[in-house]
Design a protein around this motif. Structure first.
Motif, short mmCIF file in Angstrom:
data_model
loop_
_atom_site.label_atom_id
_atom_site.label_comp_id
_atom_site.label_asym_id
_atom_site.label_seq_id
_atom_site.Cartn_x
_atom_site.Cartn_y
_atom_site.Cartn_z
N ARG A 311 0.85 -1.19 0.00
CA ARG A 311 0.00 0.00 0.00
C ARG A 311 0.89 1.24 0.00
O ARG A 311 1.82 1.36 0.80
N PHE A 312 0.57 2.17 -0.91
CA PHE A 312 1.26 3.45 -0.98
C PHE A 312 0.23 4.54 -0.69
O PHE A 312 -0.84 4.56 -1.29
N VAL A 313 0.56 5.43 0.24
CA VAL A 313 -0.37 6.49 0.63
C VAL A 313 0.30 7.85 0.39
O VAL A 313 1.42 8.08 0.84
N THR A 314 -0.41 8.72 -0.30
CA THR A 314 0.09 10.08 -0.53
C THR A 314 -0.56 11.02 0.47
O THR A 314 -1.54 10.69 1.14
N ALA A 315 0.00 12.22 0.57
CA ALA A 315 -0.49 13.20 1.55
C ALA A 315 -0.53 14.58 0.93
O ALA A 315 -0.13 14.78 -0.23
N TRP A 316 -0.98 15.54 1.72
CA TRP A 316 -1.14 16.90 1.22
C TRP A 316 0.19 17.49 0.75
O TRP A 316 0.22 18.35 -0.14
N ASN A 317 1.29 17.01 1.32
CA ASN A 317 2.59 17.58 1.00
C ASN A 317 3.46 16.65 0.16
O ASN A 317 4.67 16.88 0.06
N THR A 318 2.89 15.60 -0.42
CA THR A 318 3.70 14.68 -1.22
C THR A 318 4.39 15.43 -2.35
O THR A 318 3.76 16.14 -3.13
N ASP A 319 5.69 15.25 -2.41
CA ASP A 319 6.49 15.91 -3.45
C ASP A 319 6.17 15.28 -4.81
O ASP A 319 6.24 14.05 -4.96
N ALA A 320 5.82 16.10 -5.78
CA ALA A 320 5.48 15.58 -7.11
C ALA A 320 6.64 14.80 -7.71
O ALA A 320 6.43 13.80 -8.40
N ALA A 321 7.87 15.24 -7.42
CA ALA A 321 9.03 14.52 -7.95
C ALA A 321 9.13 13.13 -7.34
O ALA A 321 9.47 12.16 -8.03
N ASP A 322 8.82 13.00 -6.04
CA ASP A 322 8.83 11.69 -5.40
C ASP A 322 7.76 10.78 -5.99
O ASP A 322 7.99 9.59 -6.22
N ALA A 323 6.56 11.34 -6.22
CA ALA A 323 5.48 10.56 -6.81
C ALA A 323 5.87 10.10 -8.23
O ALA A 323 5.60 8.96 -8.62
N ASP A 324 6.50 10.97 -8.98
CA ASP A 324 6.93 10.61 -10.32
C ASP A 324 8.00 9.51 -10.29
O ASP A 324 8.02 8.62 -11.13
N LYS A 325 8.92 9.59 -9.32
CA LYS A 325 9.95 8.56 -9.21
C LYS A 325 9.34 7.20 -8.86
O LYS A 325 9.74 6.17 -9.41
N LEU A 326 8.34 7.21 -7.96
CA LEU A 326 7.68 5.95 -7.63
C LEU A 326 6.92 5.42 -8.84
O LEU A 326 6.94 4.21 -9.11
#
Length: 333
Positions: A311-326
């Motif tokens: 399970r991967f959970v994002t938050a209000w402050n999730t870095d777009a670059a981190d999300a793109d890397k994942l």
């Protein structure tokens, strides 16, 4: 790169500002000006009269709500994956002084009139059996899926016909509203929800959740239970300040939209590995043990979800670059 939980996210700066502004002398407990303004603020938000009691945890909000709706000898129908069943350590039974959780089954962790009927129809109406008094649902569900207004309307109509109250665990209520692009009322209260635990902590808050009662006459009982449960904090203005800061200018909604957006990018990259539709800020993905180990070696934090999933959970402050890397890492598997 943190995807363990939205609980791991920091507090939004506007809440720190609100708590500093509240750092003045005022009445103790819930008698301060901020706490006394909560009923009107949330009534305006939902477009209907309600009473609000702040709590320090979502578990307390859920269980105090159930305790106001269900007697100790009654039952609460919930999904077998519900937070009140899986993650609250018997707190519902503790707060209600013994009410029984009655477990239903169904896809995407949703209740429907049919799967509730499968639980309650076989129950004889006699003193030897626990009788159902309420239904508890989660918006968004524990599998990251969202009840549509039509689904809610069908379920609450069924509940009313059966004489059952309805509680909504809204730990990720903001994410559900963001997905539906509807009013807060249409995501729950407009369809006859009796109580709502409006989640703030997962969405940028620090230590305050809102127990919303859509029958204000229940507030007196809820407040007595609130005190008895050790939830009546002596400096309640700091909790009230957090709640008011979250709903002012729809901060709760913009935070939820940001989290949903990051999750959608990750879910798209997961493709056929996606276990459930991604409709909020949780992404459930089929992954082998070796694949999970490889992702962690790249710096991604997340929880295993059974033997062959994560399970991967994002938050209000999730870095777009981190999300793109994942997303790129999942797409490359």
């Amino acid at each position: 790169m943190q995807f363990l939980s939205d609980n791991a996210a920091p507090v939004h700066p506007r809440l720190w500002d609100a708590m500093r502004d509240a750092d003045t002398t005022d009445a103790p407990y819930d008698g301060d000006a901020l706490s006394r303004s909560l009923d009107k603020a949330f009534s305006d938000l939902f477009g209907m009269d309600c009473a609000v009691v702040w709590t320090s945890t979502g578990t307390a909000a859920n269980c105090l709500a159930l305790a106001t709706l269900v007697p100790p000898y009654g039952g609460v129908v919930c999904h077998d994956d519900a937070h009140i069943e899986q993650d609250e350590a018997g707190a519902p039974e503790f707060y209600t002084h013994g009410a029984k959780l009655m477990l239903a089954h169904g896809p995407h962790a949703k209740l429907t009139p049919d799967n509730v009927a499968a639980v309650i129809d076989p129950i004889r109406d006699d003193v030897h059996r626990v009788q159902p008094h309420a239904i508890a649902i989660t918006q968004a569900t524990e599998q990251g899926c969202v009840y549509t207004p039509d689904e809610l309307a069908a379920l609450t109509a069924y509940a009313k016909a059966k004489g059952l109250k309805v509680h909504m665990d809204g730990a990720r209520f903001g994410n559900a509203v963001a997905h539906l692009c509807c009013s807060p009322a249409e995501a729950g209260p407009a369809h006859g929800i009796d109580t709502l635990s409006f989640g703030m902590i997962k969405n940028g808050g620090m230590s305050a959740e809102a127990l919303v009662l859509f029958d204000p006459a229940r507030a007196a009982e809820a407040k007595r239970r609130h005190k008895r449960a050790g939830q009546l904090q002596s400096k309640g203005r700091y909790l009230a300040a957090q709640l008011l800061a979250m709903i002012e200018g729809d901060l709760w909604l913009s935070n939820a939209r940001a989290a949903n957006h990051a999750a959608a990018a990750i879910a798209k990259a997961a493709g056929d590995r996606l276990l459930y539709p991604c409709q909020a800020n949780e992404v459930f993905v089929t992954l082998s043990a070796d694949e999970r180990e490889g992702l962690r070696a790249q710096g991604f934090g997340f929880y295993d979800w059974g033997a062959d999933a994560a399970r991967f959970v994002t938050a209000w402050n999730t870095d777009a670059a981190d999300a793109d890397k994942l997303a790129a890492a999942l797409a490359s598997l």
